[in-house]
Write a protein that holds these residues in place. Sequence first.
Motif, PDB file in Angstrom:
ATOM      1  N   ILE A  38       1.086  -1.399  -0.315  1.00 35.27           N
ATOM      2  CA  ILE A  38      -0.130   0.102   0.016  1.00 35.27           C
ATOM      3  C   ILE A  38       0.817   1.069  -0.224  1.00 35.27           C
ATOM      4  CG2 ILE A  38       0.277   0.628   2.734  1.00 35.27           C
ATOM      5  CD1 ILE A  38      -3.285   0.475   1.951  1.00 35.27           C
ATOM      6  N   THR A  39       0.040   2.272  -0.376  1.00 37.58           N
ATOM      7  CA  THR A  39       1.094   3.822  -0.379  1.00 37.58           C
ATOM      8  C   THR A  39       1.087   4.762   1.004  1.00 37.58           C
ATOM      9  OG1 THR A  39      -0.954   4.847  -2.015  1.00 37.58           O
ATOM     10  CG2 THR A  39       1.554   3.772  -3.514  1.00 37.58           C
ATOM     11  N   LEU A  40       2.093   5.947   0.928  1.00 33.27           N
ATOM     12  CA  LEU A  40       1.447   6.005   2.463  1.00 33.27           C
ATOM     13  C   LEU A  40      -0.230   7.487   1.697  1.00 33.27           C
ATOM     14  CD1 LEU A  40       4.911   7.795   2.708  1.00 33.27           C
ATOM     15  CD2 LEU A  40       4.086   6.425   4.018  1.00 33.27           C
ATOM     16  N   ARG A  41      -0.105   7.861   0.655  1.00 32.58           N
ATOM     17  CA  ARG A  41      -0.909   8.743   0.213  1.00 32.58           C
ATOM     18  C   ARG A  41      -2.641   7.491   0.696  1.00 32.58           C
ATOM     19  NH1 ARG A  41      -2.881  10.684  -5.432  1.00 32.58           N
ATOM     20  NH2 ARG A  41      -5.013  11.889  -4.198  1.00 32.58           N
ATOM     21  N   ALA A  42      -2.269   6.058  -0.183  1.00 34.05           N
ATOM     22  CA  ALA A  42      -3.371   5.912   0.276  1.00 34.05           C
ATOM     23  C   ALA A  42      -3.920   5.340   2.075  1.00 34.05           C
ATOM     24  CB  ALA A  42      -3.487   4.271  -0.071  1.00 34.05           C
ATOM     25  N   VAL A  43      -2.989   5.615   2.408  1.00 38.46           N
ATOM     26  CA  VAL A  43      -2.684   5.021   4.656  1.00 38.46           C
ATOM     27  C   VAL A  43      -3.480   6.078   4.732  1.00 38.46           C
ATOM     28  CG1 VAL A  43      -1.430   4.773   6.613  1.00 38.46           C
ATOM     29  CG2 VAL A  43      -1.455   3.013   4.072  1.00 38.46           C
ATOM     30  N   ASN A  44      -2.959   7.408   4.270  1.00 33.81           N
ATOM     31  CA  ASN A  44      -3.398   8.635   4.810  1.00 33.81           C
ATOM     32  C   ASN A  44      -4.980   9.336   4.241  1.00 33.81           C
ATOM     33  OD1 ASN A  44      -2.728  11.224   5.789  1.00 33.81           O
ATOM     34  ND2 ASN A  44      -2.154  11.852   4.047  1.00 33.81           N
ATOM     35  N   VAL A  45      -5.398   8.845   3.498  1.00 37.11           N
ATOM     36  CA  VAL A  45      -6.822   8.907   2.795  1.00 37.11           C
ATOM     37  C   VAL A  45      -7.407   7.830   3.402  1.00 37.11           C
ATOM     38  CG1 VAL A  45      -8.638   8.915   1.175  1.00 37.11           C
ATOM     39  CG2 VAL A  45      -5.968   9.655   0.776  1.00 37.11           C
ATOM     40  N   ILE A  46      -6.999   7.000   4.037  1.00 37.89           N
ATOM     41  CA  ILE A  46      -8.242   6.322   4.613  1.00 37.89           C
ATOM     42  C   ILE A  46      -7.629   5.862   6.223  1.00 37.89           C
ATOM     43  CG2 ILE A  46      -8.211   3.259   5.301  1.00 37.89           C
ATOM     44  CD1 ILE A  46      -6.592   2.594   2.559  1.00 37.89           C
ATOM     45  N   LYS A  47      -7.153   6.644   6.568  1.00 37.32           N
ATOM     46  CA  LYS A  47      -6.963   6.864   7.966  1.00 37.32           C
ATOM     47  C   LYS A  47      -8.093   7.847   8.683  1.00 37.32           C
ATOM     48  CE  LYS A  47      -3.528  10.159   9.195  1.00 37.32           C
ATOM     49  NZ  LYS A  47      -4.528  10.698   9.857  1.00 37.32           N
ATOM     50  N   ASP A  48      -8.230   8.708   6.804  1.00 39.35           N
ATOM     51  CA  ASP A  48      -9.457  10.684   7.644  1.00 39.35           C
ATOM     52  C   ASP A  48     -10.295  10.367   7.290  1.00 39.35           C
ATOM     53  OD1 ASP A  48      -6.456  12.038   8.419  1.00 39.35           O
ATOM     54  OD2 ASP A  48      -6.265  12.930   6.334  1.00 39.35           O
ATOM     55  N   ALA A  49     -10.443   9.003   6.505  1.00 38.98           N
ATOM     56  CA  ALA A  49     -12.072   8.637   6.034  1.00 38.98           C
ATOM     57  C   ALA A  49     -13.318   8.246   6.740  1.00 38.98           C
ATOM     58  CB  ALA A  49     -11.640   6.893   5.607  1.00 38.98           C
ATOM     59  N   ASP A  50     -14.355   8.407   6.961  1.00 35.96           N
ATOM     60  CA  ASP A  50     -15.005   8.659   7.929  1.00 35.96           C
ATOM     61  C   ASP A  50     -16.016   7.072   7.699  1.00 35.96           C
ATOM     62  OD1 ASP A  50     -14.934  10.723   9.896  1.00 35.96           O
ATOM     63  OD2 ASP A  50     -15.435  11.841   7.965  1.00 35.96           O
ATOM     64  N   ILE A  51     -16.009   7.115   6.711  1.00 35.73           N
ATOM     65  CA  ILE A  51     -16.772   5.849   5.734  1.00 35.73           C
ATOM     66  C   ILE A  51     -15.903   4.722   4.726  1.00 35.73           C
ATOM     67  CG2 ILE A  51     -18.640   5.165   4.635  1.00 35.73           C
ATOM     68  CD1 ILE A  51     -20.382   7.393   6.254  1.00 35.73           C
ATOM     69  N   ILE A  52     -15.623   3.869   4.917  1.00 35.59           N
ATOM     70  CA  ILE A  52     -14.783   2.326   4.077  1.00 35.59           C
ATOM     71  C   ILE A  52     -16.199   2.460   3.671  1.00 35.59           C
ATOM     72  CG2 ILE A  52     -13.413   0.901   3.831  1.00 35.59           C
ATOM     73  CD1 ILE A  52     -12.085   4.196   4.591  1.00 35.59           C
ATOM     74  N   PHE A  53     -15.677   2.253   2.031  1.00 35.05           N
ATOM     75  CA  PHE A  53     -16.807   0.716   1.516  1.00 35.05           C
ATOM     76  C   PHE A  53     -15.324  -0.626   0.801  1.00 35.05           C
ATOM     77  CE2 PHE A  53     -19.738   4.164   0.746  1.00 35.05           C
ATOM     78  CZ  PHE A  53     -20.660   3.010   1.029  1.00 35.05           C
ATOM     79  N   CYS A  54     -15.609  -1.314   1.053  1.00 33.84           N
ATOM     80  CA  CYS A  54     -14.472  -2.877   0.878  1.00 33.84           C
ATOM     81  C   CYS A  54     -15.595  -3.925   1.150  1.00 33.84           C
ATOM     82  CB  CYS A  54     -13.522  -2.327   1.772  1.00 33.84           C
ATOM     83  SG  CYS A  54     -13.503  -3.093   3.193  1.00 33.84           S
ATOM     84  N   ASP A  55     -14.492  -5.331   0.743  1.00 33.91           N
ATOM     85  CA  ASP A  55     -14.876  -6.395   1.030  1.00 33.91           C
ATOM     86  C   ASP A  55     -14.180  -7.047   2.314  1.00 33.91           C
ATOM     87  OD1 ASP A  55     -12.565  -7.535   0.215  1.00 33.91           O
ATOM     88  OD2 ASP A  55     -12.969  -7.612  -1.588  1.00 33.91           O
ATOM     89  N   LYS A  56     -14.679  -8.409   2.312  1.00 32.35           N
ATOM     90  CA  LYS A  56     -13.900  -8.681   4.158  1.00 32.35           C
ATOM     91  C   LYS A  56     -12.420  -8.992   3.854  1.00 32.35           C
ATOM     92  CE  LYS A  56     -14.804 -13.038   6.764  1.00 32.35           C
ATOM     93  NZ  LYS A  56     -13.415 -12.630   7.176  1.00 32.35           N
ATOM     94  N   GLU A  57     -12.309  -9.436   2.318  1.00 32.13           N
ATOM     95  CA  GLU A  57     -10.621  -9.649   2.374  1.00 32.13           C
ATOM     96  C   GLU A  57      -9.332  -8.207   3.088  1.00 32.13           C
ATOM     97  OE1 GLU A  57      -7.016  -9.836   0.486  1.00 32.13           O
ATOM     98  OE2 GLU A  57      -8.826  -8.406  -0.444  1.00 32.13           O
TER      99      GLU A  57
END
Length: 303
Positions: free
Chosen positions: A60-79
């Motif tokens: 994973i990239t640093l930018r992705a970690v940053n965006v996910i950390k700041d997100a309130d709601i996530i859409f993703c699968d169980k994996e």
Amino acid sequence: MMSSLARRAKRFSQVQVIVGMLMIFVALLAGAANYAFAARGDSRPQLYLVSVGSGDPDNITLRAVNVIKDADIIFCDKEMRDRFPILLQGKEIHDPGFGIFAIYGKSPEEAKKNKRFNYEEKIKEFNEINSIIRKAVSEGKTVAVLDSGDPTIYGPNMWYMEAFEDLNPQIVPGISCFNAANAALKKGVTSGKKTHSVILTASFGNEDYSGLDSIENLAATQATMVFFTMFLDLEKVVKKLKTHYPPQTPIAIVLYAGYREKEKIIQGTLDTILEKTKGEKLPFEHLIYVGDFITNRYKTADK
């Protein structure tokens, strides 16, 4: 001697520590990013399509970690929930609606021709996702839709970009299985002997597909080809490739690209690859490369 299970557990623990450290680091970056948006007078995007990379979690990239950390709601699968338990801890998580890509933008008559997904179920899922995202954005919340690999290369969630175009969604790029497989091969894919071009295709996976980019038309160029292998029949592909490529043309199959413990390469020629894969069940996660770059070298053996 450490067992395979113990090694995987140790590796997983190390990855989670790395991700935790990244979260601390990107917290500092987040402040700088917010300042940059404010300085330009821009409003910060509230909807993201985020690549988490292919293979192991530390791709994973640093930018992705940053965006996910700041997100309130996530859409993703169980994996993905299992891959990033620390990063996603405490987040409101929803299913991303796999298969909506098959019906979005189509008339009911056309969409119902797709036998793989139930039209009514996917419409219901779309309406639920639409409601959640628009409500969240109206409340000032940030939403991140997670995807593996590069979302723009045969990604199942690209429909989000059109469905929510009015919300100015942003894509956070990441490592594709194509990038990971290139690294596994340790070869420059544009460094062939006869051609320096690469064709990415999945057109042969759909029996009903009738586009101009048939495997016969693509093979006529003898460029390097990379097959994203959804529903692909290797025997049929090899047969069609032989109509344009010499039988001694190198071919490589990369399995589980990006996974250090599972990554594997099966290499041969169009004449030998079927024998080399005989009796082996190829996993969903594999790419097929065809081209002389596989055996090309900058320095030839001394004579």
